[in-house]
Design an enzyme around this catalytic site. Structure first.
Site, PDB file in Angstrom:
ATOM      1  N   PHE A 111       0.818  -1.222   0.000  1.00 27.45           N
ATOM      2  CA  PHE A 111       0.000   0.000   0.000  1.00 27.45           C
ATOM      3  C   PHE A 111       0.848   1.267   0.000  1.00 27.45           C
ATOM      4  O   PHE A 111       0.359   2.345  -0.315  1.00 27.45           O
ATOM      5  CB  PHE A 111      -0.970  -0.002   1.189  1.00 27.45           C
ATOM      6  CG  PHE A 111      -0.367   0.512   2.475  1.00 27.45           C
ATOM      7  CD1 PHE A 111       0.345  -0.329   3.315  1.00 27.45           C
ATOM      8  CD2 PHE A 111      -0.503   1.843   2.836  1.00 27.45           C
ATOM      9  CE1 PHE A 111       0.910   0.144   4.486  1.00 27.45           C
ATOM     10  CE2 PHE A 111       0.054   2.329   4.015  1.00 27.45           C
ATOM     11  CZ  PHE A 111       0.768   1.478   4.839  1.00 27.45           C
ATOM     12  N   LYS A 112       2.125   1.147   0.349  1.00 24.47           N
ATOM     13  CA  LYS A 112       3.004   2.321   0.379  1.00 24.47           C
ATOM     14  C   LYS A 112       3.031   3.048  -0.967  1.00 24.47           C
ATOM     15  O   LYS A 112       3.280   4.246  -1.015  1.00 24.47           O
ATOM     16  CB  LYS A 112       4.427   1.919   0.755  1.00 24.47           C
ATOM     17  CG  LYS A 112       4.581   1.150   2.059  1.00 24.47           C
ATOM     18  CD  LYS A 112       4.321   2.012   3.273  1.00 24.47           C
ATOM     19  CE  LYS A 112       4.883   1.457   4.568  1.00 24.47           C
ATOM     20  NZ  LYS A 112       4.395   0.132   5.012  1.00 24.47           N
TER      21      LYS A 112
END
Ligand SMILES: *Cc1c(COP(=O)(O)O)cnc(C)c1O
Length: 467
Positions: A111-112
């Protein structure tokens, strides 16, 4: 919108300056002076918009005049064009009222990428407007580093130095960092744990002359723009399930408290959030703090979910600032106690405010593996260990309140952690083409002792900023 430090003595900054600063000069975290609220009608207008449009629309009031809304939209469109799913953050139903928000369709499969891809473009644009260069310095428990090195790949204005704990990230995570082959990209293995890497970064940022000389910039989750970018998928997923007409809860695999803090801000902006569930692995400092009111550091344990093998949850300081009525003196006192005694106690009132919004659930190694096996056998979906911790916590939340939908955030693709996944459920996740390429490329990285001065010398010798 202006940004103030949680410790109260750093200069107040506008968005673009807070974006470049990362950590505040007084060691605090920049946080917005106020939170813009959306009306229910504005929230009802979000479904049907493209992901990048929602992102730009939500960001406008936080950004002020540093970027026009056209610039916000153009950078967001470009950032999310790198994702391999049209929805960017698709929702998948796993069970009655249990939903999985897939946040792993970006270039480095965690998700970064949501924040880093956008932030890199905003930083690059700011630097070229100002005719400047910068040195990006960050610590990673695995995924932030990969996302940062990948996101800044197109920038010749920023050099990126990423510290990761030697031997404590997965093979895919390491190779995603060490196979980036361009002059400004530096992956550095530190002989220590993630918290050691983070401590070195904090030390170097606190050295103001070094900071000045190198034009240091931070992209760890302490950078406010990271939180801002993560608010977006709370909105897109909740409105897909009927918000603002219906409340939803979120279960969030948590390490540094950045992702779940974005959910807290989404709620403050008017999104109808019921519970925010902090889901941790056996590194459970937040669970212990929310239960007993005592925030106490212990040794870091290595688990199957290395991106959450963290003791100091940096972003928790932003929540503390809020629940202590934005009293920077109180925050400084707590942080000083943490430095000196490795612990502090929350006031009754602060604890009460936290409990009013958050639950915290610890998922041990065995339950994490059981959840991977259960979800696979019931639905055919293969969860990575981080996501499994979120799903497990979501089930516990549903047991308390079956009527409110729970969205579990899937923070990484299972192919990043294939061995742990195969051990848990017997199935090996398919390896995406992008990961296959990374696995076959030559690695290039430096190993340095756990020592800030040595890291500083390494950076000074290589940053193009000082040449
Ligand atoms: C970073 C990360 C987390 C934890 O997110 P925080 O914002 O640090 O709480 C969880 N899962 C994965 C896969 C991550 O990369």
């Amino acid at each position: 919108m202006h940004y103030v430090s949680t410790r109260g003595t750093a200069p107040v900054l506008k968005f673009a300056d807070a974006l470049l600063a990362g950590l505040a000069r007084d060691g605090g975290l920049y946080t917005p002076q106020g939170v813009p609220r959306l009306t229910p009608a504005e929230i009802r207008a979000l479904p049907g918009l493209r992901y990048a449009e929602v992102a730009a629309r939500l960001a406008v009031p936080f950004v002020g005049d540093d970027f026009s809304s056209a610039e916000l939209l153009a950078t967001a469109e470009d950032a999310y064009a790198q994702f391999d799913h049209a929805a960017k953050a698709p929702l998948r139903q796993l069970d009655d009222n249990l939903f999985l928000l897939e946040l792993f369709h970006g270039p480095t499969f965690a998700f970064k990428d949501f924040a880093m891809q956008w932030l890199a473009r905003l930083i690059d644009r700011t630097l070229s407007q100002r005719g400047r260069r910068a040195t990006i310095l960050g610590a990673t428990s695995g995924d932030t580093g990969a996302a940062a090195l990948e996101a800044f790949g197109g920038s010749d204005r920023a050099d990126v130095f990423i510290l990761f704990p030697l031997g404590r990230v997965s093979e895919v995570q390491r190779k995603q960092m060490t196979t980036v082959d361009r002059p400004g990209a530096h992956a550095i293995a530190i002989e220590g744990a993630f918290d050691d890497c983070q401590a070195i970064v904090k030390t170097l940022f606190a050295d103001l002359s070094f900071r000045e000389e190198l034009a240091l910039s931070g992209v760890n989750s302490i950078n406010w723009a990271r939180i801002l970018a993560q608010i977006v998928y709370y909105f897109t997923s909740a409105v897909a399930l009927g918000a603002p007409g219906r409340k939803v809860s979120f279960a969030v695999p948590t390490g540094n408290f950045g992702d779940v803090l974005a959910g807290y801000f989404a709620g403050a902006m008017g999104l109808t959030v019921s519970r925010l569930v902090v889901a941790t692995n056996e590194n459970d400092i937040l669970v212990r703090a929310f239960e007993g009111g005592h925030y106490e550091l212990r040794e870091v344990k290595q688990t199957q979910s290395p991106s959450m093998d963290i003791q100091v949850s940096s972003n928790f300081e932003r929540l503390l600032f809020d629940v202590y009525a934005r009293d920077a003196v109180a925050v400084r006192r707590l942080m000083a106690a943490l430095g000196a005694e490795r612990a502090f106690s929350l006031s009754r009132d602060a604890l009460q405010q936290i409990r009013a919004r958050f639950d915290a659930i610890r998922v041990d190694e065995e339950d994490c593996a059981r959840e991977i096996a259960r979800t696979y056998s019931e639905t055919g979906t293969i969860l990575d260990p981080h996501s499994a911790i979120g799903v497990r916590a979501a089930r516990a939340t549903l047991a308390q309140d079956p009527a409110t939908p729970v969205i579990a955030l899937a923070t990484a693709h299972p192919a990043k952690f294939p061995d742990a996944v195969a051990a848990a459920c017997g199935a090996r996740p398919e390896t995406p083409e992008r990961i296959r390429r990374v696995l076959g490329s030559p690695e290039r990285f430096e190993t340095l002792p756990n020592d800030a001065a040595g890291v500083a010398a390494f950076i000074r010798a290589r940053a193009r900023r000082v040449k």
